[in-house]
Design a protein around this motif. Structure first.
Motif, PDB file in Angstrom:
ATOM      1  N   CYS A 521       0.051   1.110  11.890  1.00  0.00           N
ATOM      2  CA  CYS A 521       0.013   2.467  11.347  1.00  0.00           C
ATOM      3  C   CYS A 521      -1.307   2.732  10.637  1.00  0.00           C
ATOM      4  CB  CYS A 521       1.194   2.708  10.413  1.00  0.00           C
ATOM      5  SG  CYS A 521       1.004   1.934   8.796  1.00  0.00           S
ATOM      6  N   ASP A 522      -2.072   1.704  10.357  1.00  0.00           N
ATOM      7  CA  ASP A 522      -3.396   1.828   9.722  1.00  0.00           C
ATOM      8  C   ASP A 522      -3.332   2.156   8.236  1.00  0.00           C
ATOM      9  OD1 ASP A 522      -5.348   1.092  11.446  1.00  0.00           O
ATOM     10  OD2 ASP A 522      -6.026   3.111  11.944  1.00  0.00           O
ATOM     11  N   ASN A 523      -2.171   2.092   7.631  1.00  0.00           N
ATOM     12  CA  ASN A 523      -2.097   2.541   6.239  1.00  0.00           C
ATOM     13  C   ASN A 523      -2.791   1.571   5.282  1.00  0.00           C
ATOM     14  OD1 ASN A 523      -1.204   4.913   5.066  1.00  0.00           O
ATOM     15  ND2 ASN A 523       0.354   3.807   3.897  1.00  0.00           N
ATOM     16  N   TYR A 525      -5.137  -0.402   5.907  1.00  0.00           N
ATOM     17  CA  TYR A 525      -6.556  -0.270   6.218  1.00  0.00           C
ATOM     18  C   TYR A 525      -7.158   0.941   5.496  1.00  0.00           C
ATOM     19  CZ  TYR A 525     -10.404   0.963   9.440  1.00  0.00           C
ATOM     20  OH  TYR A 525     -11.598   1.317   9.994  1.00  0.00           O
ATOM     21  N   LEU A 526      -6.375   2.006   5.414  1.00  0.00           N
ATOM     22  CA  LEU A 526      -6.890   3.245   4.826  1.00  0.00           C
ATOM     23  C   LEU A 526      -6.877   3.232   3.301  1.00  0.00           C
ATOM     24  CD1 LEU A 526      -7.845   6.191   5.191  1.00  0.00           C
ATOM     25  CD2 LEU A 526      -5.460   6.857   5.467  1.00  0.00           C
ATOM     26  N   VAL A 527      -5.907   2.582   2.678  1.00  0.00           N
ATOM     27  CA  VAL A 527      -5.745   2.748   1.232  1.00  0.00           C
ATOM     28  C   VAL A 527      -6.439   1.676   0.395  1.00  0.00           C
ATOM     29  CG1 VAL A 527      -3.551   3.956   1.469  1.00  0.00           C
ATOM     30  CG2 VAL A 527      -3.548   1.485   1.120  1.00  0.00           C
TER      31      VAL A 527
ATOM     32  N   PHE B  23       5.880   7.595  11.200  1.00  0.00           N
ATOM     33  CA  PHE B  23       4.709   7.489  10.353  1.00  0.00           C
ATOM     34  C   PHE B  23       3.648   6.680  11.068  1.00  0.00           C
ATOM     35  CE2 PHE B  23       1.812   5.400   7.554  1.00  0.00           C
ATOM     36  CZ  PHE B  23       1.226   6.522   7.010  1.00  0.00           C
ATOM     37  N   TYR B  24       2.526   7.293  11.320  1.00  0.00           N
ATOM     38  CA  TYR B  24       1.431   6.653  12.037  1.00  0.00           C
ATOM     39  C   TYR B  24       0.191   7.456  11.703  1.00  0.00           C
ATOM     40  CZ  TYR B  24      -0.471   4.094  16.088  1.00  0.00           C
ATOM     41  OH  TYR B  24      -1.163   3.249  16.927  1.00  0.00           O
ATOM     42  N   ASN B  25      -0.795   6.831  11.114  1.00  0.00           N
ATOM     43  CA  ASN B  25      -2.000   7.572  10.760  1.00  0.00           C
ATOM     44  C   ASN B  25      -2.742   8.000  12.019  1.00  0.00           C
ATOM     45  OD1 ASN B  25      -2.330   7.757   7.828  1.00  0.00           O
ATOM     46  ND2 ASN B  25      -2.164   5.532   7.907  1.00  0.00           N
ATOM     47  N   LEU B  28      -8.665   7.094  12.904  1.00  0.00           N
ATOM     48  CA  LEU B  28      -9.602   7.310  11.811  1.00  0.00           C
ATOM     49  C   LEU B  28     -11.034   7.055  12.298  1.00  0.00           C
ATOM     50  CD1 LEU B  28      -7.463   5.321   9.250  1.00  0.00           C
ATOM     51  CD2 LEU B  28      -7.734   7.791   9.302  1.00  0.00           C
ATOM     52  N   ILE B  48     -10.669   4.220  -4.214  1.00  0.00           N
ATOM     53  CA  ILE B  48      -9.858   4.600  -3.046  1.00  0.00           C
ATOM     54  C   ILE B  48     -10.343   5.946  -2.518  1.00  0.00           C
ATOM     55  CG2 ILE B  48      -7.530   5.171  -2.260  1.00  0.00           C
ATOM     56  CD1 ILE B  48      -6.425   3.241  -4.332  1.00  0.00           C
ATOM     57  N   ARG B  51     -13.625   5.602  -0.726  1.00  0.00           N
ATOM     58  CA  ARG B  51     -13.453   5.050   0.606  1.00  0.00           C
ATOM     59  C   ARG B  51     -13.005   6.142   1.586  1.00  0.00           C
ATOM     60  NH1 ARG B  51     -12.686   2.716   4.781  1.00  0.00           N
ATOM     61  NH2 ARG B  51     -11.015   1.418   5.589  1.00  0.00           N
ATOM     62  N   MET B  52     -12.049   6.943   1.150  1.00  0.00           N
ATOM     63  CA  MET B  52     -11.509   7.970   2.048  1.00  0.00           C
ATOM     64  C   MET B  52     -12.546   9.054   2.308  1.00  0.00           C
ATOM     65  SD  MET B  52      -7.717   8.287   0.421  1.00  0.00           S
ATOM     66  CE  MET B  52      -6.554   6.929   0.516  1.00  0.00           C
ATOM     67  N   LYS B  55     -15.422   7.803   4.489  1.00  0.00           N
ATOM     68  CA  LYS B  55     -14.970   7.578   5.865  1.00  0.00           C
ATOM     69  C   LYS B  55     -14.842   8.909   6.600  1.00  0.00           C
ATOM     70  CE  LYS B  55     -11.982   4.309   8.251  1.00  0.00           C
ATOM     71  NZ  LYS B  55     -13.137   3.638   8.851  1.00  0.00           N
ATOM     72  N   PRO B 216      -3.733  10.930   1.760  1.00  0.00           N
ATOM     73  CA  PRO B 216      -5.061  10.619   2.302  1.00  0.00           C
ATOM     74  C   PRO B 216      -5.535  11.557   3.418  1.00  0.00           C
ATOM     75  CG  PRO B 216      -3.717   8.628   2.170  1.00  0.00           C
ATOM     76  CD  PRO B 216      -2.819   9.772   1.852  1.00  0.00           C
ATOM     77  N   ILE B 253      -1.602   4.534  -5.274  1.00  0.00           N
ATOM     78  CA  ILE B 253      -1.315   5.614  -4.322  1.00  0.00           C
ATOM     79  C   ILE B 253      -0.029   6.321  -4.738  1.00  0.00           C
ATOM     80  CG2 ILE B 253      -0.740   6.104  -1.916  1.00  0.00           C
ATOM     81  CD1 ILE B 253      -3.591   5.325  -2.076  1.00  0.00           C
TER      82      ILE B 253
END
Ligand code: FAD
Ligand code: TPP
Ligand code: SF4
Ligand code: SF4
Ligand code: SF4
Ligand code: SF4
Ligand code: MG
Lengths: 610, 354
Positions: A521-523, A525-527, B23-25, B28, B48, B51-52, B55, B216, B253
């Motif tokens: 899900c990449d979560n 990695y993202l947070v 749920f799946y980002n 990116l 955090i 980073r976001m 990116k 995010p 978060i």
């Protein structure tokens, strides 16, 4: 700030104020912040409860994840590792997986069986199956019985490279899948296609061949390297009532079997009673309507419907079709001259806590006379094992085998209902398939001359939702399978429960939490604040934590929706980052080197360290 | 010599993270302009956010950092975690510096001295810098509409100097400059400066938005919208600081979600075309403020009446966003129904879906 007195490497000699050059990963190497960490995040997949509950441990989470991503063929191939006929179980299975599904504790369980059927039907439509026979190893195995257990054992043995022959006493292969489970649950052509798949794997199926009549026990043992007995329980139990031999009395198993084999001569009158409260009784009652009955009544010893040992959905569907229920009664005699006219019923209850225990009948009470034209008795079945040496029989009407399914120290194994009866687990197709699979692997182990071993994997079944992060999952209703209207069902052999469309299958697969297993899900990695979680390909379980930098904040652990990340105290690791007194070093890679040196300490003479 | 057109990057939006119940980002961006090895605290919210944001912005970016944690902890000893050009500015001059960078690139492109698309010029100012010390310079850059994005990473205090109250520190927040005591039991008495609304009201030609690290994808898309907007843009982003807020690091978060779910940090956008606020963002549930407060040591001293005051404030924010306030939250604005923070564990959790 001044740089006076500090040694600065040449490549970092830049003016202090103003725009600094784009600093490199190299510069950051000076600060291996991993030495701040007390707890290390680690990826560890856990066992989803669905996979654990499935009788053959299908990788349910895995194929649901593939369906989510539209990779149906991969999903089908994955299910086929453990299940030869998802098109069958996708229709008939009592789905213990759904009972165990974590989503059931949150809103509604995943409709796993419906997705399985979607994949099974997809596999049926393929001109060529994805499964191939193994490289022939020159050994021959015979499987007796072509029900789910035999089918599964033969399938796995063929994949392992054995030359497999199936002996089946009935005119058609399939066991109870054909001669028990009705067509309106499992259409014959679906089963036919799965039997074809077995033949395509190179398996020889000999129907109308009965062990004990056409082939003897000794011949079996002489002509093959190993034998798998998957002969099921084919004889119906009696209720030991007077007049059980009157015309018009039928037993559930042969009643359904003959309809399934297309050899039935039964003509039912308008009023039919079914005795028994299990799944077979329910199938008989529903089938009775389809065979022309006008009024069907089910008579159970259980005091009410909730105590009946059956699948609640099937009971609901039966009542919807108009079957009446009479509870707390035992049939003590079948009345009628030359033909059934009525049943004599006495109040009764089970004398023990479970409904397999002996029945206490209140013979003093005034019996009820219940007028009927036919009666179908469905109170369980037992094996037909006259041909088997007594030493291998148990007192439950089944075969006595060790925990590997082996009969003593012979090369004969047994699997399915005939072993599982009376063992405390419910008899169902998927359990027979799982038993067949495990037995096939055990046969292989023995034929390769290796010792049989219990598979001792420590499993961590993730059933606590608090170990996952539920905030990522919106409540979402279960996708319902369409059904024929109750009134129209009573007259037809058409399938009652309808298949999922592709959209429905995806929508339902999307509901799966992917319990305890990374689904990319990449979560994390993202947070990560560093960020020190990397991945080159976005794929399940291919994430890596740069332990030189991870500060152990555990944000990734908290935010992993599936709960496959966990924290392990750093002291539990003997390799990796070594804690330092200082938080930084001005020479590139010093920490790395120092750590390396410290790690190699015992290998070097003490005086060399400097 | 004809002036050369400025080519802008126009970054695409990231798709919705959820497809149905899943749920799946979304896919990116591969770029990593912010790399590990920096010295912010473990679990640092501003990091955090960094980073976001970086990116989302990508490699063709210039970052500007006025003094604050994101500078001091990150760029000491001659190395920084920024893999793109980066400059430190004095704490009060974030706006002017950023404006200068933007103007310079525009001029260089116009004159053919710089080839390539216009870079993303992002200033990452702390709340102390953006709402107090550097407010004037930020306002100036926004007003003159330089093509840049100024972000206030809002950790609701001066963190780098050891946790002092800023004008963004919430009512009731304990800092070294606002300690609770017998005279002032609630610690900070003033409500936070509504910086983002100030910026929208005062510079209506700018794109202005609020965001939180708890969401995010929303955050990253707003950064891209702000960069795609021709002219100045301002964002205020909630970034918890575990040192000042006093919470367990894994919650970074989670707090970013709770602050929004409790109504204390409304998420909205100001649309400069229509000249109106967009309040359509809705969190998954609405919660009483106590659920957010009780996770943080900086609110540990609050009495029931202070919590009620904060709940009233939150209810006003919901009202502003046109959200009907559930009965439970109206009740929670009455001190009679609340307990002091010291026994807040006993406070019943009321969650309600919007
Ligand atoms: C009416 C009914 C409905 C059911 N419905 C369901 C359902 O919907 N879902 C579910 O999960 N489970 C259901 N079950 C249970 C399930 O069918 C069984 O658990 C499962 O079929 C057991 O598989 P098996 O291979 O061990 O035995 P069986 O399916 O009974 O197969 C045994 C095979 O061996 C053959 N055989 C026996 N003796 C010999 C011999 N001497 N020589 C050669 N061949 C021989 C038999 O002819 C038969 O084909 C139902 C059972 C019944 C009775
Ligand atoms: C003009 C000036 N005043 C004071 C300082 C001291 N100072 C350095 S960092 C800092 C805190 C800045 O707070 P904020 O902008 O909120 O960033 P944070 O540290 O919270 O990330 C202060 C006050 C300074 N560098 N310059
Ligand atoms: S949610 Fe998915 S992985 Fe979890 S138990 Fe249910 S089907 Fe299995
Ligand atoms: S957060 Fe997502 S990608 Fe990371 S480990 Fe968990 S499931 Fe896998
Ligand atoms: S989020 Fe990053 S720094 Fe924090 S524990 Fe996980 S990998 Fe380590
Ligand atoms: S003090 Fe707060 S803002 Fe500063 S580095 Fe630590 S967590 Fe981040
Ligand atoms: Mg600050």
């Amino acid at each position: 700030m001044s740089t006076k007195g500090t040694h600065i490497p040449d490549w970092l000699q830049v003016p202090f104020a103003g725009i600094t050059p784009a600093p490199s990963q190299k510069g950051q190497d000076l600060f291996p912040t991993g030495n701040w960490r007390a707890i290390r995040p680690v990826y560890r997949d856990k066992m989803p409860p669905c996979n654990n509950a499935c009788g053959t441990n299908e990788k349910i989470q895995g194929y649901l994840d593939l369906v989510k991503r539209g990779k149906y063929l991969d999903a089908y191939a994955l299910i086929k590792e453990d299940m030869p006929f998802p098109s069958v179980t996708g229709r008939v299975c009592y789905h213990p997986c759904e009972q165990a599904c974590n989503r059931g504790k949150y809103d509604e369980a995943i409709s796993i069986r419906a997705v399985e059927r979607f994949l099974g039907d997809l596999g049926q439509a393929l001109p060529k199956d994805v499964v191939k026979p193994g490289k022939p190893n020159g050994k021959k195995v015979v499987v007796v019985g072509s029900g789910p257990a035999g089918h599964s054992a033969a399938y796995q043995l063929a994949r392992l490279g054995y030359a497999v022959t199936i002996l089946e006493k009935s005119p058609k292969a399939g066991g109870l899948n054909r001669g028990g489970i009705p067509d309106w649950v499992l259409p014959q052509n679906v089963l036919d296609r799965e039997i074809e798949r077995l033949v395509e794997l190179g398996i020889t199926i000999k129907t109308n061949t009965e062990v004990g009549k056409d082939v003897s026990w000794d011949e079996l043992r002489k002509n093959y390297d190993a034998v798998v007995l998957a002969v099921g329980l084919i004889n119906p139990n009696s209720i030991r009532a007077e007049g059980e031999d009157t015309a018009g009395v039928h037993y559930g198993l042969p009643f359904l079997r003959d309809i399934g084999m297309g050899t039935s001569k039964v003509k039912l009158g308008p009023r039919v009673a079914v005795i028994g409260g299990g799944n077979t009784a329910i199938d008989c009652a529903r089938e009775a309507y389809r065979q022309g009955a006008q009024e069907v009544t089910m008579i159970t010893v259980e005091g009410n419907a909730s105590e009946m040992p059956c699948v609640p959905e099937d009971l609901h569907d039966m009542v919807e079709e108009g079957v009446e229920l009479k509870h707390g009664l035992a049939c003590t005699a079948i009345l009628g001259t030359g033909k059934v006219e009525a049943l004599q019923l006495h109040p009764a209850k089970f004398s023990g806590a479970i409904n397999a225990s002996p029945i206490t009948v209140n013979k003093d009470a005034k019996p009820e006379r219940f007028a009927v034209d036919n009666v179908i008795i469905a109170v369980g079945q037992h094996g037909a094992l006259k041909w088997l040496p007594d030493e291998f029989k148990n007192d439950k009407g089944g075969i006595k085998a060790d925990r590997f399914g082996r009969l003593g120290s012979t090369n004969v194994f047994a699997a399915g209902d005939v072993v599982q009866v009376g063992q405390g687990q419910p008899l169902m197709v998927v359990n027979a398939v799982g038993d067949g699979k495990r037995t096939a692997f055990n046969v292989d182990t023995v034929l390769r001359g290796e010792p049989l071993q219990e598979r001792m994997v420590a499993i961590d079944v993730i059933t606590d939702l608090a170990r996952m992060n539920m905030t990522y999952f919106p409540k979402f209703p279960r996708v319902q399978q369409a059904m024929l209207a109750p009134a129209s069902r009573r007259k037809t052999q058409d399938e009652v429960i309808q298949a999922f469309s592709e959209e429905q299958a995806i929508e339902e697969a999307n509901r799966c939490f992917s319990c305890g297993t990374c689904n990319a899900c990449d979560n994390c990695y993202l947070v990560c604040p560093e960020p020190c979680i990397i991945r080159y390909d976005r794929s399940n379980g291919l994430y890596k934590i740069l332990v030189d930098y991870c500060k152990g904040c555990r944000v990734c652990i908290e935010e992993c929706p599936t709960g496959c990340l966990e924290g392990v105290p750093e002291l539990d690791f003997d390799t990796g980052v070594v804690r330092m007194d200082t938080a930084f070093a001005i020479t590139q890679g010093l920490h790395g080197r120092q750590a390396e040196e410290l790690r190699n300490l015992p290998d070097r003479p003490a005086k060399d360290i400097g | 010599m004809p002036a050369i057109e400025v080519q802008r990057q126009m970054l695409p939006m990231l798709g919705s993270p959820n497809q149905g119940a899943r749920f799946y980002n979304p896919e990116l961006p591969a770029t990593e302009p912010f790399v590990p090895g920096h010295r912010t605290c473990a679990g640092c919210g501003p990091s955090i956010q960094y980073r976001m944001t970086s990116k989302a912005a990508g490699d063709n970016t210039i970052l500007v950092g006025p003094t604050g944690c994101m500078y001091v902890a990150n760029s000491s000893y001659l190395c920084t975690p920024y893999n793109v050009p980066w400059a430190h500015t004095q704490i009060g001059s974030s706006g002017s510096f950023t404006a200068g960078v933007a103007a310079a690139y525009e001029a260089m492109i116009r004159k053919g001295k710089w080839k390539g698309t216009f870079p993303n010029i992002i200033c990452e100012a702390g709340d102390g810098s953006a709402s107090d010390i550097g407010l004037a310079s930020v306002s100036g850059a926004l007003y003159r509409n330089h093509d840049c994005l100024i972000i206030c990473y809002d950790n609701e205090q001066y963190a780098n100097t050891g946790i002092q109250a800023s004008s963004r520190t919430p009512y009731g927040g304990m800092t070294t400059f606002s300690p609770p005591g017998p005279k002032v039991p609630e610690a900070k008495t003033l409500f936070p400066k509504d910086l983002a609304r100030m910026m929208a009201a005062g510079h209506p030609h700018c794109y202005v938005a609020t965001a939180s690290v708890g969401y995010p994808i929303d955050l990253m898309n707003k950064v891209r919208k702000a960069l795609n907007h021709k002219g100045a843009a301002f964002m205020m982003i909630y970034t918890p600081c575990q040192k000042g807020f006093v919470y367990e690091t894994p919650r970074s978060i989670d707090l970013g979600r709770l602050v929004v779910e409790s109504g204390l940090y409304p998420i909205w956008e100001w649309d400069p075309e229509k000249r109106e606020f967009d309040y359509s963002f809705r969190p998954a549930s609405m919660r009483p403020v106590s659920e957010y407060l009780k996770l943080q040591g900086r609110f540990g001293h609050l009495h029931a009446e202070h919590i009620a005051t904060l709940q009233k404030f939150a209810n006003q924010q919901w009202k502003m966003m046109n959200v009907a306030i559930p009965e439970a939250l109206i009740k929670a604005a009455d001190a009679k129904n609340l307990v002091d923070m010291a026994s807040a564990e006993a406070a019943a959790a009321v969650a309600q879906t919007v």
